[in-house]
Write an enzyme that holds these catalytic residues in place. Structure first.
Site, short mmCIF file in Angstrom:
data_model
loop_
_atom_site.label_atom_id
_atom_site.label_comp_id
_atom_site.label_asym_id
_atom_site.label_seq_id
_atom_site.Cartn_x
_atom_site.Cartn_y
_atom_site.Cartn_z
N HIS A 1 -8.73 9.73 -7.10
CA HIS A 1 -9.86 10.54 -7.56
C HIS A 1 -11.19 9.86 -7.31
O HIS A 1 -12.24 10.51 -7.26
CB HIS A 1 -9.71 10.82 -9.06
CG HIS A 1 -9.82 9.58 -9.90
ND1 HIS A 1 -8.80 8.67 -10.01
CD2 HIS A 1 -10.84 9.09 -10.65
CE1 HIS A 1 -9.18 7.68 -10.79
NE2 HIS A 1 -10.41 7.90 -11.19
N TYR B 1 0.40 13.58 -9.55
CA TYR B 1 0.29 13.20 -10.95
C TYR B 1 -1.15 13.19 -11.45
O TYR B 1 -1.56 12.33 -12.22
CB TYR B 1 0.96 11.84 -11.23
CG TYR B 1 1.60 11.83 -12.60
CD1 TYR B 1 0.87 12.18 -13.72
CD2 TYR B 1 2.94 11.54 -12.77
CE1 TYR B 1 1.44 12.23 -14.97
CE2 TYR B 1 3.53 11.57 -14.02
CZ TYR B 1 2.77 11.92 -15.11
OH TYR B 1 3.33 11.97 -16.36
N CYS C 1 1.99 10.56 -30.34
CA CYS C 1 3.08 11.53 -30.46
C CYS C 1 2.55 12.91 -30.08
O CYS C 1 1.47 13.30 -30.53
CB CYS C 1 3.63 11.59 -31.89
SG CYS C 1 4.76 10.26 -32.32
N GLN D 1 0.28 7.41 -8.70
CA GLN D 1 -0.85 7.29 -9.62
C GLN D 1 -1.85 6.25 -9.13
O GLN D 1 -2.36 5.44 -9.90
CB GLN D 1 -0.37 6.97 -11.04
CG GLN D 1 0.11 8.21 -11.78
CD GLN D 1 0.09 8.06 -13.28
OE1 GLN D 1 -0.77 7.40 -13.85
NE2 GLN D 1 1.05 8.67 -13.94
N THR D 2 -2.15 6.29 -7.85
CA THR D 2 -3.25 5.48 -7.33
C THR D 2 -4.57 6.14 -7.74
O THR D 2 -4.60 7.33 -8.05
CB THR D 2 -3.18 5.39 -5.80
OG1 THR D 2 -3.20 6.71 -5.25
CG2 THR D 2 -1.91 4.67 -5.35
N ASN E 1 0.84 -1.19 0.00
CA ASN E 1 0.00 0.00 0.00
C ASN E 1 0.88 1.25 0.00
O ASN E 1 1.86 1.32 0.75
CB ASN E 1 -0.91 -0.01 1.23
CG ASN E 1 -1.97 1.06 1.17
OD1 ASN E 1 -1.69 2.24 1.33
ND2 ASN E 1 -3.21 0.64 0.92
#
Length: 547
Positions: free
Chosen positions: A260, A314, A402, A256-257, A235
């Protein structure tokens, strides 16, 4: 539920490639090789769905197969609601997803509506049928860590340790991006099965059995000056807290868990299965455990910053969740977009992507050669293509990303359409983008954080962007809420044009691929950014700026 994969090849079941291309993109989002939970219609990002339910999915597929070339299908939060006679140059599909009147725009109210079958959360590219798996975010992640290296470490992460977490559909881009910039990554994820999956798919290099082993291996590679990515089951709050309590320094920290979406964030002490059961049986207790874990998670990141690490959010709304959990200084570290990506937005540069509807990787490799030939002076772009061709395997329909600017997109799109016309490509190409583009998003805790003129929360721009793309002739256009940061925190738009080799497609491409990114330059010029203000003075800029 049967396994869903996109059709491939030259034969079509729809009435033209404009509809067929969208059908293939929709089904590709549910390919088990890239989707998080295709049986639940979830592509990525916690619970980002491509359709509201199975019945809606079937109805969408049927509608696309029968849609005439002068008709437009309307999708309301993942459910088809009507087909209208428009004209051939109009979009074939127009969408709105997860939109709520602002006063009611929060997760609690959204869940009530969702439970009644009235709406669905599409994240960003899941809802707009443009999800292509990890590569969709990989170059943006690569660019971000490249900017971190340039800003703080002389242009490389060689000999530097990056601590991060989350190996889900988006987070799994992190280890590749970090090692591509020369760094050593320790990436924690609470789901052991996910860590193993990323090891098997070569997204991580090594799976450690313990944090101690991960630290030992990281030290060895740092000493040798060699890059490596180390996956660890754990965790994030516990792992980051261990670094703090044992006074272990690291160079960079991010995360980046799925913070949200609290229903997808796993509390400390529980496995994913245990968390799922607790959320169903005791939702209030589950939420308390989640918020306590987030409090520890964010507090550890603040402390690691105080210990000297470069720390950034992030884009998953972690800082705001930390603030709600009681961390008063949760915003003491910046978000990635405002700190590292904004200069690219000012140029109208963003996550442009295209998908080979033939299913043949050779079509993508041929387009790679076009990029390398067209933009010979762009060493960063060449480095990216060399890296991704060497390290990344295609999953689902072959695709490429790109970061091209407002001039490059239309030039490239024209050549792609001509290659389809001439038969150099086996089938048409779907040209689309992420929603993290200059004019496509209003997200005050992410892309539009700390705007120069204070316009962080102005949501007119993505709405104007969607309307402009409709009038420019895109094949699909949509406007959505909540992608990346959750309900109530963002408004964003998606767009797709099918390059089918026809003259009509060329007109669509010429208009959309100029207007879509050019509006982004105008947005940043309007906010006072000098780079953007200089660009709009160019006589060849594809819009008349009125101000």
């Amino acid at each position: 539920m049967e396994i869903i994969k996109s059709p491939t090849g030259k034969e079509i079941t729809c009435k033209s490639w404009q509809q067929e291309g969208l059908l293939r993109l929709l089904l590709n989002c549910l390919d088990p090789d890239i989707a998080k939970a295709p049986e639940e219609l979830v592509a990525y990002g916690g619970r980002g769905k491509v359709a509201r339910d199975i019945e809606s999915l079937k109805a969408i597929v049927n509608a696309l197969m029968n849609l005439e070339n002068d008709e437009t299908l309307l999708i309301q939060s993942g459910k088809p609601v009507g087909v209208f006679r428009t004209f051939e140059y109009a979009p074939r599909v127009i969408m709105a997803g997860a939109l709520l009147v602002p006063h009611w725009s929060n997760w609690e109210y959204f869940h009530k509506l969702e439970e009644r079958g009235l709406t669905a959360f599409g994240q960003s590219t899941a809802g707009s049928w443009a999800y292509i798996g990890t590569q969709g975010i990989l170059q943006g992640t690569w660019e971000t860590f490249g900017q971190v290296a340039k800003r703080h470490f002389g242009g490389t992460l060689k000999g530097k340790m990056v601590l991060t977490s989350g190996l889900g559909e988006m987070g799994s881009a992190q280890p590749l991006a970090i090692t591509a910039n020369g760094g050593v990554a320790i990436v924690a994820d609470v789901d052991r099965a996910i860590v193993k999956k990323r090891l098997i798919s070569s997204m991580i290099d090594i799976m450690a059995d313990s944090l101690g082993e991960a630290l030992e291996m990281a030290g060895e590679y740092i000493a040798k000056g060699e890059p490596v990515s180390i996956g660890l089951c754990g965790n994030a709050a516990d792992v980051y807290g261990y670094f703090v309590s044992h006074k272990i320094t690291t160079d960079v920290v991010t995360d980046q868990t799925p913070a949200h979406d609290l229903e997808s964030y796993i509390p400390s002490g529980l496995s994913p299965r245990e968390a799922h059961l607790l959320a169903e049986e005791e939702p209030e207790r589950y939420e308390k455990m989640v918020m306590e874990t987030i409090r520890r998670h964010v507090r550890a990141m603040v402390e690691l910053k105080n210990m000297g690490a470069v720390v950034f959010d992030y884009g998953n709304n972690l800082r705001e969740q930390g603030r709600k959990a009681g961390i008063e200084d949760a915003f003491c570290f910046p978000g990635f977009a405002s700190e590292y990506i904004r200069p690219l937005f000012c140029e109208g540069r963003g996550p442009f992507r295209w998908v080979a509807l033939s299913g043949d990787p050779e079509d993508i490799y041929k387009t790679d050669e076009v990029i390398l030939s067209l933009f010979k002076g762009d060493t960063r772009l060449h480095d990216w293509l060399n890296f991704v061709e060497r390290r990344f395997m295609f999953h689902g329909l072959p695709a490429r990303v790109c970061w091209l600017n407002y001039k490059e997109r239309s030039v490239f799109g024209k050549i792609i359409n001509e290659m389809v016309t001439s038969g150099k490509l086996k089938a048409p190409i779907a040209i689309t983008r992420d929603h993290m583009d200059a004019a496509a998003v209003a997200s005050p805790f992410r892309e539009t954080e700390a705007m120069k003129d204070g316009s962080d929360a102005i949501a007119d721009w993505p709405v104007l962007n969607a309307l402009l793309n409709c009038s420019s002739g895109a094949t699909l256009v949509g406007i959505y809420q909540g992608g990346g940061v959750g309900i109530g925190y963002s408004i964003h738009s998606g767009v797709t044009v099918i390059a089918d080799g026809t003259e009509q497609a060329q007109k669509r491409l010429d208009h959309v691929l100029k207007a879509d990114p050019a509006l982004g330059v105008i947005r940043y010029a309007d906010a006072g950014y000098e780079t953007a203000r200089e660009i709009i003075k160019d006589p060849d800029f594809p819009a008349k700026v009125v101000s």
